[in-house]
Design an enzyme around this catalytic site. Structure first.
Site, PDB file in Angstrom:
ATOM      1  N   ARG A   1      38.596  32.243  36.357  1.00 32.66           N
ATOM      2  CA  ARG A   1      37.998  31.028  36.921  1.00 32.66           C
ATOM      3  C   ARG A   1      37.913  29.954  35.859  1.00 32.66           C
ATOM      4  NH1 ARG A   1      34.758  30.903  41.732  1.00 32.66           N
ATOM      5  NH2 ARG A   1      35.294  32.817  42.807  1.00 32.66           N
TER       6      ARG A   1
ATOM      7  N   LYS B   1      30.143  27.006  45.599  1.00 31.14           N
ATOM      8  CA  LYS B   1      29.879  26.260  46.835  1.00 31.14           C
ATOM      9  C   LYS B   1      28.458  26.469  47.327  1.00 31.14           C
ATOM     10  CE  LYS B   1      33.700  27.798  48.644  1.00 31.14           C
ATOM     11  NZ  LYS B   1      34.717  28.189  49.627  1.00 31.14           N
TER      12      LYS B   1
ATOM     13  N   GLU C   1      37.766  29.494  51.817  1.00 28.55           N
ATOM     14  CA  GLU C   1      36.868  29.839  52.920  1.00 28.55           C
ATOM     15  C   GLU C   1      36.232  28.519  53.345  1.00 28.55           C
ATOM     16  OE1 GLU C   1      34.010  32.859  51.914  1.00 28.55           O
ATOM     17  OE2 GLU C   1      33.022  32.633  53.853  1.00 28.55           O
TER      18      GLU C   1
HETATM   19  P1  ATP Z   1      32.744  29.611  45.563  1.00 30.41           P
HETATM   20  O1  ATP Z   1      32.108  30.634  44.698  1.00 30.41           O
HETATM   21  O2  ATP Z   1      32.602  28.216  45.075  1.00 30.41           O
HETATM   22  O3  ATP Z   1      32.385  29.739  47.013  1.00 30.41           O
HETATM   23  P2  ATP Z   1      35.122  30.944  46.237  1.00 30.41           P
HETATM   24  O4  ATP Z   1      36.033  31.644  45.315  1.00 30.41           O
HETATM   25  O5  ATP Z   1      34.281  31.794  47.088  1.00 30.41           O
HETATM   26  O6  ATP Z   1      34.298  29.904  45.407  1.00 30.41           O
HETATM   27  P3  ATP Z   1      37.116  30.195  48.075  1.00 30.41           P
HETATM   28  O7  ATP Z   1      37.078  29.181  49.138  1.00 30.41           O
HETATM   29  O8  ATP Z   1      37.174  31.610  48.454  1.00 30.41           O
HETATM   30  O9  ATP Z   1      35.861  29.932  47.152  1.00 30.41           O
HETATM   31  O10 ATP Z   1      38.265  29.863  47.022  1.00 30.41           O
HETATM   32  C1  ATP Z   1      39.586  29.552  47.348  1.00 30.41           C
HETATM   33  C2  ATP Z   1      40.430  29.858  46.150  1.00 30.41           C
HETATM   34  O11 ATP Z   1      40.023  29.098  45.030  1.00 30.41           O
HETATM   35  C3  ATP Z   1      40.323  31.311  45.750  1.00 30.41           C
HETATM   36  O12 ATP Z   1      41.620  31.817  45.489  1.00 30.41           O
HETATM   37  C4  ATP Z   1      39.473  31.272  44.524  1.00 30.41           C
HETATM   38  O13 ATP Z   1      39.748  32.342  43.681  1.00 30.41           O
HETATM   39  C5  ATP Z   1      39.823  29.919  43.910  1.00 30.41           C
HETATM   40  N1  ATP Z   1      38.727  29.422  43.082  1.00 30.41           N
HETATM   41  C6  ATP Z   1      37.449  29.221  43.440  1.00 30.41           C
HETATM   42  N2  ATP Z   1      36.704  28.795  42.414  1.00 30.41           N
HETATM   43  C7  ATP Z   1      37.540  28.709  41.343  1.00 30.41           C
HETATM   44  C8  ATP Z   1      37.373  28.328  39.971  1.00 30.41           C
HETATM   45  N3  ATP Z   1      36.178  27.948  39.486  1.00 30.41           N
HETATM   46  N4  ATP Z   1      38.461  28.356  39.181  1.00 30.41           N
HETATM   47  C9  ATP Z   1      39.650  28.722  39.660  1.00 30.41           C
HETATM   48  N5  ATP Z   1      39.877  29.093  40.926  1.00 30.41           N
HETATM   49  C10 ATP Z   1      38.842  29.098  41.771  1.00 30.41           C
HETATM   50 MG    MG Z   2      35.528  33.293  48.305  1.00 30.11          MG
END
Ligand code: ATP
Ligand code: MG
Length: 556
Positions: free
Chosen positions: A263, A273, A39
């Site tokens: 994760r 983020k 995102e």
């Molecule tokens: P955040 O909580 O930091 O905003 P998010 O999952 O909302 O993380 P996205 O931009 O949606 O952020 O993530 C893109 C991809 O990265 C998704 O498939 C998500 O599952 C993966 N991802 C995000 N954080 C992690 C993590 N700590 N370990 C492994 N994969 C991750």
């Molecule tokens: Mg997300």
């Protein structure tokens, strides 16, 4: 992607590789298609690197491709600055996407899918408030109930949904819901919301839309449109898998499949983020690329190499249980790679003047190896003369017996140069040591030493004549506790106040004047360093990537 990454592959398969191999063996697919779906509401962090290495790694290994799909269905928090940052970071990590795509490109198609569901009697427009919807949903032990809006006719729903699209209602006035199962044990299956009204400007579609699809209605459908075979997400999406499959089945579209892994979080930092954004906006750090940030941009500026980050992701692997990886693992990976590639240079952080009283010549050039770990590393010339600087902490006036550095009457080797002996300590009126008068042994030159003198200590040094002042930024962990995101109180309470120490006027050997931003250095006995992009020709700034050894565990 380079071949050498393939060569680094682990021997045993992880559970996702096993799934893919079984699918390929069963002839389900010839090649696979994965996607990385960020995102664009922030910069990528070390947790994302795991997901990137996993998704791109699978398609590299088994053939096919990985799409970069921006999951941009939430207009309020998203920005093109983040889109550009994310692309740069993935490329820097060494991966190439098959296609650059945006969920927002599918808005028209998604709208059509929603109309299909309405026509099949599988979706309806609901006028309830979010509180009412939550209340009617029931609890995990009690079934929910439908309201009067669920009885609307197909024609009425079609007309209302179109009016929603046309902007005839205010935010929150209506939603579109799937008609699934109000008594499902999976709360997400209880008529989930597919669309909400949001009069907001989108970074790509502008003001074209006043309704936006929810995650559950955008993600799986986007996967399907792109013919993603293995859609890999993190564990919190396990309960969403049922909706994912239901929508694909009812819409009769390409059957993408969702798989979940845990994760990967890193100790002494945050991998959210939202929280990282707070560190930036509240100015705890200088920006998303502050070298203390766990973002890819921060790690890059700090001097981490893409190789070391990929190695880290490979080592920690993928699994089904959430875990907090010790920051020492990432630092270890950095040292492993930097030891192989970093150019050895000498920088004195806290200079103490040394005069070689018996040195007669005008000066000379000495050869010093660029990297003893690299047989092709070659040597550089360093200049030597009568006046030098050594590290103040490498001298002790009243040294214990086992002190192998410099002390009155004692001898040490100057790296790549001669053995010297301290003859006299000069002090100012306050008793501060200002200079050491030493003598050198002309027949002790490195490489051609016939002096027969054995010394235990070798010191780094610079020549007073051509060294130059630089700024050194020594970074440490940003938080004092392992898991600041889950610690009691606010995570900002745990910021390490000593996470940045600036050393002004360290003295660097002349060769460092040519340093480039992509070069990595080992400052002898000090650590690994890289040039900071804020440097100017008048003021070079070096960031410490990691120390030579893990000192954190010992310090505690
Ligand atoms: P955040 O909580 O930091 O905003 P998010 O999952 O909302 O993380 P996205 O931009 O949606 O952020 O993530 C893109 C991809 O990265 C998704 O498939 C998500 O599952 C993966 N991802 C995000 N954080 C992690 C993590 N700590 N370990 C492994 N994969 C991750
Ligand atoms: Mg997300």
């Amino acid at each position: 992607m380079t071949e050498d990454y393939k060569a680094e592959e682990k021997k045993s398969l992880n559970f996702l590789e096993e799934i893919v191999e079984a699918d390929l063996a069963a002839g389900k697919y010839k090649t696979i298609m994965t996607r990385f779906p960020p995102e664009p509401n922030g910069y990528l962090h070390i947790g994302h690197a795991s997901s990137i290495c996993l998704n791109f790694g699978l398609s590299l290994k088994y053939g096919g491709g990985t799409n970069l799909r921006f999951d941009d269905t939430n207009p309020v928090t998203e920005d093109t600055e983040y889109v550009e940052g994310i692309k740069k970071d993935i490329q820097w990590l060494g991966f190439e996407w098959a296609n650059e795509l945006y969920a927002s490109d599918y808005f028209e198609q998604l709208y059509t899918y929603a109309v299909t569901l309405i026509e099949k009697g599988l979706a309806y427009v609901d006028d309830s408030t979010s509180e009412e919807i939550a209340e009617q949903k029931g609890t995990p032990t009690q079934p929910g109930r439908r309201n009067i809006y669920a009885d609307r006719t197909v024609a009425e729903n079609l007309q209302l949904f179109e009016a929603m699209r046309n902007g005839q209602y205010q935010d929150g006035e209506k939603v579109l819901r799937a008609r699934i199962d109000m008594s499902s044990p999976n709360m997400i299956m209880r008529d989930p919301i597919l669309y909400r009204i949001k009069h907001a400007h989108h970074h790509r579609t502008g003001d074209q839309w006043s309704i936006y699809p929810m995650y559950d209605f955008a993600h799986g459908q986007s996967d399907s449109i792109e013919h993603i075979t293995h859609s890999i997400c993190t564990m919190e999406f396990v309960p969403h898998r049922e909706v994912y499959n239901w929508l694909i089945e009812k819409l009769e579209i390409y059957p993408s499949r969702q798989y979940e892994f845990a994760r990967r979080n890193l100790s002494h930092t945050l991998t959210s983020k939202r929280k990282l954004l707070q560190l930036v906006t509240e100015k705890y750090v200088s920006g998303w690329d502050d070298p203390r940030m766990p973002t890819i941009a921060g790690l890059r500026r700090r001097g981490y190499t893409p190789e070391s980050i990929r190695d880290y992701c490979e080592r920690i692997g993928v699994g089904k249980r959430d875990n907090l990886i010790d920051a020492g693992v990432l630092e270890f990976c950095a040292r492993e790679h930097l030891n192989k590639i970093a150019l050895r240079r000498m920088v004195v952080f806290d200079p103490l003047k040394v005069v070689i009283t018996n040195y007669e010549g005008a000066g000379e050039w000495l050869a010093s190896e660029n990297n003893p770990e690299d047989p092709d590393g070659g040597t550089r010339n360093i200049s030597f003369s009568k006046e030098l600087f050594i590290e103040r902490e490498d001298f002790m006036e009243d040294a214990p017996k086992k002190y192998f550095r410099l002390a009155p009457g004692k001898q040490v080797r100057l790296k790549s140069a001669y053995i010297i002996q301290c003859d006299e300590v000069i002090k100012d009126a306050d008793g501060q040591i200002t200079q050491l008068n030493c003598s050198y042994f002309p027949n002790s030159k490195s490489g051609e030493d016939t002096s027969g003198i054995h010394v235990k200590g070798t010191l780094h040094w610079v020549n007073a004549r051509d060294c130059f002042p630089v700024q050194v930024r020594e970074y440490d962990r940003l938080f004092t506790v392992e898991d600041p995101g889950n610690a009691e109180g606010n995570f900002t309470d745990y910021i390490n106040e000593h996470s940045l120490k600036v050393v002004e006027n360290a003295l660097a050997e002349a060769a460092l004047k040519e340093a480039g931003v992509n070069e990595r250095f080992q400052f002898l006995r000090k650590g690994y360093f890289t040039l900071d992009p804020d440097s100017t020709p008048e003021q070079l700034i070096f960031n410490r990537t990691v120390t030579l050894k893990d000192s954190w565990a010992k310090a505690k």
